[in-house]
Design a protein around this motif. Structure first.
Motif, short mmCIF file in Angstrom:
data_model
loop_
_atom_site.label_atom_id
_atom_site.label_comp_id
_atom_site.label_asym_id
_atom_site.label_seq_id
_atom_site.Cartn_x
_atom_site.Cartn_y
_atom_site.Cartn_z
N ILE A 1 4.75 7.17 0.34
CA ILE A 1 5.54 6.28 0.90
C ILE A 1 4.99 4.58 0.82
CG2 ILE A 1 6.58 5.53 3.37
CD1 ILE A 1 5.61 8.46 4.16
N PRO A 2 5.71 4.06 0.11
CA PRO A 2 5.22 2.60 -0.14
C PRO A 2 5.62 1.48 1.07
CG PRO A 2 7.32 2.86 -1.44
CD PRO A 2 6.85 4.25 -0.70
N ILE B 1 -6.37 -2.06 7.39
CA ILE B 1 -4.86 -2.39 6.78
C ILE B 1 -4.29 -2.95 8.17
CG2 ILE B 1 -4.98 -1.39 4.94
CD1 ILE B 1 -3.01 0.72 6.15
N TYR B 2 -3.30 -3.80 7.88
CA TYR B 2 -2.44 -4.38 9.07
C TYR B 2 -0.92 -4.07 8.44
CZ TYR B 2 -6.74 -6.44 10.43
OH TYR B 2 -8.13 -6.42 10.92
N ALA B 3 -0.25 -3.13 8.91
CA ALA B 3 1.11 -2.82 8.17
C ALA B 3 2.04 -3.30 9.44
CB ALA B 3 1.02 -1.16 8.34
N PRO B 4 3.32 -3.49 8.86
CA PRO B 4 4.48 -3.79 9.81
C PRO B 4 4.46 -3.05 10.97
CG PRO B 4 5.04 -4.21 7.68
CD PRO B 4 3.77 -3.34 7.44
N TYR B 5 4.90 -3.74 12.21
CA TYR B 5 5.17 -2.65 13.28
C TYR B 5 6.14 -1.76 13.07
CZ TYR B 5 6.08 -1.87 18.26
OH TYR B 5 6.15 -1.10 19.48
N GLY B 6 5.51 -0.59 13.66
CA GLY B 6 6.69 0.57 13.56
C GLY B 6 6.42 1.31 12.10
N THR B 7 5.34 1.16 11.30
CA THR B 7 4.99 1.76 10.45
C THR B 7 4.27 3.01 10.82
OG1 THR B 7 4.71 -0.24 8.89
CG2 THR B 7 3.63 1.84 8.23
N ASP B 8 4.73 4.29 10.16
CA ASP B 8 4.18 5.68 10.61
C ASP B 8 3.06 5.86 9.75
OD1 ASP B 8 3.96 8.14 11.48
OD2 ASP B 8 5.74 9.09 10.55
N VAL C 1 1.12 -1.18 0.10
CA VAL C 1 0.10 -0.05 0.02
C VAL C 1 1.05 1.31 0.11
CG1 VAL C 1 -1.76 -1.08 1.06
CG2 VAL C 1 -0.18 0.25 2.42
N THR C 2 0.21 2.43 -0.32
CA THR C 2 1.18 3.70 -0.31
C THR C 2 0.63 4.54 0.33
OG1 THR C 2 1.70 3.17 -2.78
CG2 THR C 2 2.09 5.41 -1.82
N ILE C 3 1.42 5.16 1.58
CA ILE C 3 0.80 6.33 2.52
C ILE C 3 0.88 7.56 1.41
CG2 ILE C 3 1.29 7.47 4.41
CD1 ILE C 3 2.24 4.71 5.79
N VAL D 1 -4.49 6.50 2.28
CA VAL D 1 -3.33 5.33 1.74
C VAL D 1 -4.06 4.86 0.58
CG1 VAL D 1 -3.07 2.94 2.49
CG2 VAL D 1 -3.26 4.81 4.35
N ARG D 2 -3.08 4.58 -0.42
CA ARG D 2 -3.63 4.09 -1.67
C ARG D 2 -3.75 2.72 -1.65
NH1 ARG D 2 -0.40 6.70 -4.92
NH2 ARG D 2 -1.85 8.44 -5.26
N VAL D 3 -4.56 1.97 -2.05
CA VAL D 3 -4.77 0.80 -1.70
C VAL D 3 -5.29 0.20 -3.47
CG1 VAL D 3 -6.05 -1.50 -0.82
CG2 VAL D 3 -5.13 0.58 0.47
N GLY D 4 -4.68 -0.60 -4.27
CA GLY D 4 -4.79 -0.97 -5.33
C GLY D 4 -5.03 0.58 -6.07
N GLY D 5 -6.18 0.91 -6.94
CA GLY D 5 -6.13 2.19 -7.58
C GLY D 5 -6.93 3.43 -6.69
#
Length: 117
Positions: free
Chosen positions: A34-35, A67-74, A10-12, A81-85
């Motif tokens: 930020i990908p 969304i469940y992002a890796p721990y520490g993701t800001d 995903v892209t922040i 947040v871009r998910v798909g298009g």
């Protein structure tokens, strides 16, 4: 939590620093993208359908994801947040968890909403 091996990227989209126009008014600066690889994405709402319709002279559809992002993701409440298009708004404050017993970490969890119509 590390990246999910079969997760999505995903892209922040973070608002840029404000600048001023020719009249001295604050205008948004160029956003920063930020990908974030290895995220889990799931539909969100009480019915599991991930969308609600409100009809009042037009059709408006609210579609939700978690969304469940890796721990520490800001991830911030002011981000998109871009998910798909599609570009979703962050709803509320994202959260994460670190166990005081084992030190293990869970994902950063954020609710997202897409409004169309």
């Amino acid at each position: 939590m590390r990246e999910l091996p079969h997760g999505d990227t995903v892209t922040i989209v973070r608002p840029g620093e404000p600048t001023q126009d020719a009249y001295g008014n604050d205008v948004p600066g160029a956003p920063t993208e930020i990908p974030v690889p290895g995220c889990g994405v799931s539909p969100r709402d009480g019915t599991g359908a991930g969308a609600n319709e409100l009809t009042d002279a037009r059709d408006t559809v609210f579609s939700g994801l978690t969304i469940y992002a890796p721990y520490g993701t800001d991830i911030r409440a002011t981000d998109r947040v871009r998910v798909g298009g599609d570009l979703y708004d962050v709803v509320g404050l994202p959260g994460s968890f670190r166990s005081p017993f084992t030190g293990s970490t869970g994902p950063v969890v954020a609710a997202l909403e897409l409004v169309t119509g």
